[in-house]
Design an enzyme around this catalytic site. Sequence first.
Site, PDB file in Angstrom:
ATOM      1  N   LYS A  14     122.075  46.748  21.628  1.00  0.00           N
ATOM      2  CA  LYS A  14     122.128  48.191  21.855  1.00  0.00           C
ATOM      3  C   LYS A  14     121.563  48.890  20.631  1.00  0.00           C
ATOM      4  O   LYS A  14     121.884  48.532  19.499  1.00  0.00           O
ATOM      5  CB  LYS A  14     123.581  48.639  22.077  1.00  0.00           C
ATOM      6  CG  LYS A  14     123.941  48.735  23.549  1.00  0.00           C
ATOM      7  CD  LYS A  14     125.281  49.376  23.768  1.00  0.00           C
ATOM      8  CE  LYS A  14     125.222  50.308  24.960  1.00  0.00           C
ATOM      9  NZ  LYS A  14     126.548  50.713  25.451  1.00  0.00           N
ATOM     10  N   GLU A  55     138.613  50.160  37.660  1.00  0.00           N
ATOM     11  CA  GLU A  55     139.492  51.281  38.001  1.00  0.00           C
ATOM     12  C   GLU A  55     140.573  50.870  38.994  1.00  0.00           C
ATOM     13  O   GLU A  55     141.732  51.273  38.876  1.00  0.00           O
ATOM     14  CB  GLU A  55     138.666  52.445  38.564  1.00  0.00           C
ATOM     15  CG  GLU A  55     137.852  53.197  37.515  1.00  0.00           C
ATOM     16  CD  GLU A  55     136.531  52.530  37.167  1.00  0.00           C
ATOM     17  OE1 GLU A  55     136.149  51.548  37.845  1.00  0.00           O
ATOM     18  OE2 GLU A  55     135.866  52.999  36.218  1.00  0.00           O
ATOM     19  N   ARG A  98     137.414  55.407  42.772  1.00  0.00           N
ATOM     20  CA  ARG A  98     137.380  53.950  42.965  1.00  0.00           C
ATOM     21  C   ARG A  98     138.761  53.357  43.209  1.00  0.00           C
ATOM     22  O   ARG A  98     138.881  52.296  43.787  1.00  0.00           O
ATOM     23  CB  ARG A  98     136.800  53.277  41.702  1.00  0.00           C
ATOM     24  CG  ARG A  98     135.319  53.375  41.533  1.00  0.00           C
ATOM     25  CD  ARG A  98     134.664  52.092  42.024  1.00  0.00           C
ATOM     26  NE  ARG A  98     133.237  52.269  42.139  1.00  0.00           N
ATOM     27  CZ  ARG A  98     132.333  51.669  41.370  1.00  0.00           C
ATOM     28  NH1 ARG A  98     132.735  50.863  40.413  1.00  0.00           N
ATOM     29  NH2 ARG A  98     131.059  51.868  41.555  1.00  0.00           N
TER      30      ARG A  98
HETATM   31  C1  LIG Z   1     132.788  52.886  37.797  1.00  0.00           C
HETATM   32  C2  LIG Z   1     132.406  53.339  36.424  1.00  0.00           C
HETATM   33  N1  LIG Z   1     133.326  53.350  35.440  1.00  0.00           N
HETATM   34  C3  LIG Z   1     132.983  53.763  34.196  1.00  0.00           C
HETATM   35  C4  LIG Z   1     131.722  54.173  33.914  1.00  0.00           C
HETATM   36  C5  LIG Z   1     131.366  54.721  32.550  1.00  0.00           C
HETATM   37  N2  LIG Z   1     130.381  53.881  31.866  1.00  0.00           N
HETATM   38  C6  LIG Z   1     129.074  54.202  31.802  1.00  0.00           C
HETATM   39  S1  LIG Z   1     128.162  53.091  30.979  1.00  0.00           S
HETATM   40  C7  LIG Z   1     129.504  52.142  30.664  1.00  0.00           C
HETATM   41  C8  LIG Z   1     129.339  50.876  29.890  1.00  0.00           C
HETATM   42  C9  LIG Z   1     128.484  49.937  30.601  1.00  0.00           C
HETATM   43  O1  LIG Z   1     128.347  48.787  29.827  1.00  0.00           O
HETATM   44  P1  LIG Z   1     127.186  47.771  30.149  1.00  0.00           P
HETATM   45  O2  LIG Z   1     127.115  47.533  31.615  1.00  0.00           O
HETATM   46  O3  LIG Z   1     127.395  46.578  29.293  1.00  0.00           O
HETATM   47  O4  LIG Z   1     125.876  48.557  29.765  1.00  0.00           O
HETATM   48  P2  LIG Z   1     125.327  48.929  28.291  1.00  0.00           P
HETATM   49  O5  LIG Z   1     125.677  50.374  28.089  1.00  0.00           O
HETATM   50  O6  LIG Z   1     126.019  48.069  27.306  1.00  0.00           O
HETATM   51  O7  LIG Z   1     123.884  48.715  28.366  1.00  0.00           O
HETATM   52  C10 LIG Z   1     130.655  52.710  31.200  1.00  0.00           C
HETATM   53  C11 LIG Z   1     132.019  52.151  31.077  1.00  0.00           C
HETATM   54  C12 LIG Z   1     130.787  54.158  34.972  1.00  0.00           C
HETATM   55  N3  LIG Z   1     129.530  54.558  34.797  1.00  0.00           N
HETATM   56  N4  LIG Z   1     131.152  53.729  36.201  1.00  0.00           N
END
Ligand SMILES: Cc1ncc(C[n+]2csc(CCOP(=O)(O)OP(=O)(O)O)c2C)c(N)n1
Length: 629
Positions: free
Chosen positions: A293, A379, A407
């Site tokens: 990242k 969730e 969710r």
């Molecule tokens: C159902 C849901 N819960 C929470 C989120 C908030 N959220 C957005 S990005 C993220 C982290 C995602 O991590 P990853 O898939 O590893 O992607 P990265 O940002 O590390 O590239 C979260 C928790 C979301 N988008 N959707």
Amino acid sequence: MSTATEALPAGGYNPSMYELLKTIDDPAQLRALERKDLHRLAAELRAFVLDSVSRTGGHLSANLGTVELTIALHRVFETPEDRIVWDVGHQTYPHKILTGRREAMSRLRMIDGISGFPRRIESPYDTFGTAHSSTSISAALGMAVAAKAKGESRKCVAVIGDGAMSAGMAFEAMNNAGAMDVDLLVILNDNEMSISPPVGALTNYLARLLSGRMYSTARRASEHVLKRVGVWELARRTEEHVKGMVTPSTLFEEFGFNYIGPIDGHDLDTLIATLANIRKLRGPQFLHIVTRKGQGYKLAEDDPIAYHGPSRFDPAEGIKQATTPAKPTYSQVFGDWLCDMAAADARLMAITPAMREGSGMVRYSEKFPQRYFDVGIAEQHSVSFAAGMACEGLRPVVAIYSTFLQRGYDQLIHDVAIQNLPVTFALDRGGLVGGDGATHNGAFDFAYLRTVPNLTVMAPADAQECRNMLSTAFHLGTPAAVRYPRGAALGEAGSALDAVPVGRGELRRSGARIAILAFGSMLKPALEAAAALDASVANMRFVKPLDTALVRELAQTHELLVTVEEHQIMGGAGSAVCEALAGLGIERRVLLLGLPDRFIDHGDPAKLLASVGLDARGIEKAIRTLISE
Ligand SMILES: Cc1ncc(C[n+]2csc(CCOP(=O)(O)OP(=O)(O)O)c2C)c(N)n1
């Protein structure tokens, strides 16, 4: 993993840096480039991402991590005929830039500008609208099945992060896909981060896969067995064969996928070569890539959390600490209350589905690590997990965004409400959220909560009331939700843990003829509008149980009732008022103000509210229009 990416210059982003990038308005042009030019394209793309996000704000760290992957995917796959589905979609800025939206990035997340997430109406390259996580494998599988049914030979690819992979839905899709004869590629973009560090057994498992320990341990075990049967030497020479024969397959192979990797997701040449090989393979494929990242921008590499979704900043200087302390947000009011209530009551347990920072829980997580549970992007699980704790006499608090509780709706009804368990829902981001847009607006919670028996639903109008309502919910002994908006809180909250009287609103202004019944964030503009109209105003506080005595009194003493809420009109708090009037047998004219029956896109929150008439002027205008009819 090597990270051969060129670091970005610490400032001075002049447009000549984008000479090659400017020639790409369509991925076909990228496919026509000479292979050697792709590295330069990657460098320009990375600089452009940083430059444009620093001007508009938006997601940064994740996008700096997908530069090479995006180029490789559009290079190898015949997009848009081949389908790429990006999970969450917050990492699609490089994809947007390479698919004709380079200039449009200057209006990212603004009214009438492009979205920060993929949207089908925005581009044929955005194959599936995302923003809530962990849907990509299901959607890409659906597309792959459709291709097969229609006799089309296209490839379907899901790109999913290690955080998003932690959700049950991703595994439901893997379980389904692995048993199917379809050409589906799942790419796990593993940067060892969610927004904050990821949690759980999958995270540990991925780390073991990366460190190679799993493979080498298994290899040692097989060496031992094979030596005993005298075939070790032969087997050693055919390492691949041995691996296939005796090493434990990966979790993903158990699901029926062919696992490939891990490979360096910033090594463009390897990525392209690997994807080109995989493209020829049939059946479910799983490619594990490792990225970082914030890749290439030192400040974001060092602090990917701070640079996950920054506001505008100067790339040469980085994000600056505000000189004057910003007004506390409702999330912070919640976080402070959480610490104080946890200190006062040992039964309190706090749960977040992967949103520690956004929910204001960093201080709590440090102060009460034993009573803090980040369950991952899960969730549904977070709600049933809380229900289990509540069964045993604990007092769980689930901190969750309104949009994400969607969710966990069945769990809320089936596991919490039917059993009437004392779970507190701290519902953040109620109402319009601004830049994230329709996918993240908390527009439906009053409707989906107030219909559930046993549940109490509150909406505070300011910081103090938010704190008091959280205390009320916590001590209620039955399920309760406190729904508060994104952004700066009104006023300040003290340190007491006082409650509010359950089911009671309060009259905040006495006027004549017109009574405005305001819910939560709408109290402030309602009071402003009322001053110009000499209307009465009630702060209703409770959507459920509704203060029917107050509704009756206002209806009997005014000619017009006006309900105002930052929520869909349909099924919302105003509907509850109409139901109450019907139940009381009172006929009174009611004007329902709230969000219209359409999705509200991204943009500046104040402008968006004004655009749907939910500012003081809009409220006043709607009332004047009605009474002048
Ligand atoms: C159902 C849901 N819960 C929470 C989120 C908030 N959220 C957005 S990005 C993220 C982290 C995602 O991590 P990853 O898939 O590893 O992607 P990265 O940002 O590390 O590239 C979260 C928790 C979301 N988008 N959707």
